[in-house]
Design an enzyme around this catalytic site. Structure first.
Site, PDB file in Angstrom:
ATOM      1  N   SER A 124       0.954  -1.159  -0.007  1.00  0.00           N
ATOM      2  CA  SER A 124      -0.122  -0.022   0.105  1.00  0.00           C
ATOM      3  C   SER A 124       0.934   1.045  -0.062  1.00  0.00           C
ATOM      4  O   SER A 124       2.180   1.455   0.562  1.00  0.00           O
ATOM      5  CB  SER A 124      -1.101   0.142   1.301  1.00  0.00           C
ATOM      6  OG  SER A 124      -1.497   1.104   1.424  1.00  0.00           O
ATOM      7  N   TYR A 148      -2.247   0.177  10.455  1.00  0.00           N
ATOM      8  CA  TYR A 148      -2.267  -0.525   9.201  1.00  0.00           C
ATOM      9  C   TYR A 148      -1.082  -0.387   8.496  1.00  0.00           C
ATOM     10  O   TYR A 148      -0.696  -1.220   7.748  1.00  0.00           O
ATOM     11  CB  TYR A 148      -3.651  -0.245   8.398  1.00  0.00           C
ATOM     12  CG  TYR A 148      -3.773  -0.694   7.047  1.00  0.00           C
ATOM     13  CD1 TYR A 148      -3.756  -1.955   6.627  1.00  0.00           C
ATOM     14  CD2 TYR A 148      -3.133   0.383   6.057  1.00  0.00           C
ATOM     15  CE1 TYR A 148      -3.792  -2.294   5.411  1.00  0.00           C
ATOM     16  CE2 TYR A 148      -3.286  -0.111   4.696  1.00  0.00           C
ATOM     17  CZ  TYR A 148      -3.499  -1.442   4.278  1.00  0.00           C
ATOM     18  OH  TYR A 148      -3.585  -1.762   3.074  1.00  0.00           O
ATOM     19  N   LYS A 152       1.951  -3.385   6.924  1.00  0.00           N
ATOM     20  CA  LYS A 152       2.404  -3.225   5.440  1.00  0.00           C
ATOM     21  C   LYS A 152       3.849  -2.884   5.393  1.00  0.00           C
ATOM     22  O   LYS A 152       4.652  -3.871   4.557  1.00  0.00           O
ATOM     23  CB  LYS A 152       1.629  -2.444   4.545  1.00  0.00           C
ATOM     24  CG  LYS A 152       0.286  -2.628   4.462  1.00  0.00           C
ATOM     25  CD  LYS A 152       0.016  -3.927   3.785  1.00  0.00           C
ATOM     26  CE  LYS A 152      -1.330  -4.234   3.148  1.00  0.00           C
ATOM     27  NZ  LYS A 152      -1.378  -5.777   2.597  1.00  0.00           N
TER      28      LYS A 152
END
Length: 336
Positions: A124, A148, A152
């Site tokens: 991402s 989040y 990643k």
């Protein structure tokens, strides 16, 4: 090639399964359906005319994964099976660490045991945090701004380390910007559970009558109309990039990391105007203060993906909105 697609019933995963089959590859889906619907794969079968094997397995379940690997001779694995809400990750950081980091580790361990060395990882643009400038190249500073995003980045670091120490392990790390749109058939698309966290599904739900208005966070940014500018990329373009990545690794390509975006940004109001134009529906608006951590502009430099994979986004904003609206109007309540 024969490809295991983890999270293959999800939004990007289901579109990638369609494109893999269209390119002549064999696919086995591994999906726990914790955040997806099995009906998406039924619709994939309608689109492709092919039966899609689906193993209902959580990627953290090593024994169940081992069973899938033992039944198939895979050439590669694509990993979409992650939780992906920035907001939710602040409320449930341990859940995100467990699913996104532990799941990636278990999956790579089982790949190693099965002798499968080609890995495509769904990453991402959140790994760039609040960037210093746009367009953002892959060499930009990495500094996440959410749990989040941290999951990643940690997964990326683990993949990079493994590729350094294991000569048989080669990976493609694909940093998405803002996937939108749907398959042109209208049969599969984005179906978030609960309140959408992303702009396009929220607009679609307002247009179809599920929500009264679109709330825009901030209209005082230093942009052309005061609203935030982002890089929106059609999900089918994104899916095709995964096919290119798998094929690149299959031909002996080394580990690499690329951005997947269009290279230009659209503001929130520009997206709304395009959607209203192609759908004929009005989208009522409400403005709220900026959210903490949001930046004014955020768009990719996709040049490396073009050079390395021969990939370039083909579909424009109107096509993204047209396909998203077709999906939502055909399935107003999503996969039910």
């Amino acid at each position: 090639m024969k490809v295991m697609v983890c999270g293959g019933a999800g939004y990007i995963g289901s579109h990638t399964v369609v494109e893999l089959i269209a390119s002549g590859h064999a696919v086995v889906v591994v999906d726990s359906h914790a955040n997806s619907s099995p009906k998406a794969l039924e619709r994939v079968e309608r689109i492709t005319g092919e039966k899609v094997e689906n193993a209902c397995v959580d990627v953290r379940d090593a024994a169940a994964l081992a069973g899938v690997f033992s039944r198939h001779d895979f050439d590669a694995v694509i990993h979409f099976a992650a939780l992906k809400s920035v907001g939710e990750s602040w409320q449930k950081p341990l859940t995100y660490f467990d699913n996104n980091i532990s799941g990636t580790i278990v999956l790579m361990q089982e790949m190693a045991r099965a002798g499968v060395g080609k890995f495509v990882f769904s990453s991402s643009a959140t790994v760039y945090g609040a960037p210093d400038f746009s367009p953002i190249p892959e060499s930009a500073a990495l500094r996440t701004a959410s749990p989040y995003g941290r999951t990643k980045l940690i997964a990326e670091e683990l993949i990079e380390e493994l590729s350094h120490v294991d000569p048989g392990f080669k990976a493609a790390v694909l940093r998405y910007f803002n996937p939108v749109g749907a398959h042109q058939s209208g049969l599969i698309g984005e179906d978030p559970s609960g309140t959408p966290n992303n702009l396009m599904p929220y607009i679609c739900q307002v247009a179809v009558g599920r929500r009264p208005y679109l709330q825009i966070f901030g209209n005082d940014y230093p942009t052309r109309d005061g609203t935030g500018v982002r890089d929106y990329v059609h999900v089918v373009d994104l899916a095709r990039a995964h096919v290119r990545a798998v094929e690149h690794l299959g031909k002996g390509g080394e580990t690499f990391t690329v951005n997947l975006g269009t290279g230009c940004g659209h503001s929130v109001l520009e997206v709304v105007a395009a959607f209203e134009r192609v759908s004929g529906r009005q989208v009522p608006l409400s403005y709220a203060p900026r959210r903490a951590g949001d930046v004014a502009e955020y768009f990719a430099s996709p040049e490396l993906a073009r050079r390395l994979l021969g990939w370039k986004a083909e579909y424009d904003l109107d096509r993204m909105c047209e396909d998203a609206w077709r999906w939502q109007s055909m399935s107003p309540d999503g996969y039910v």
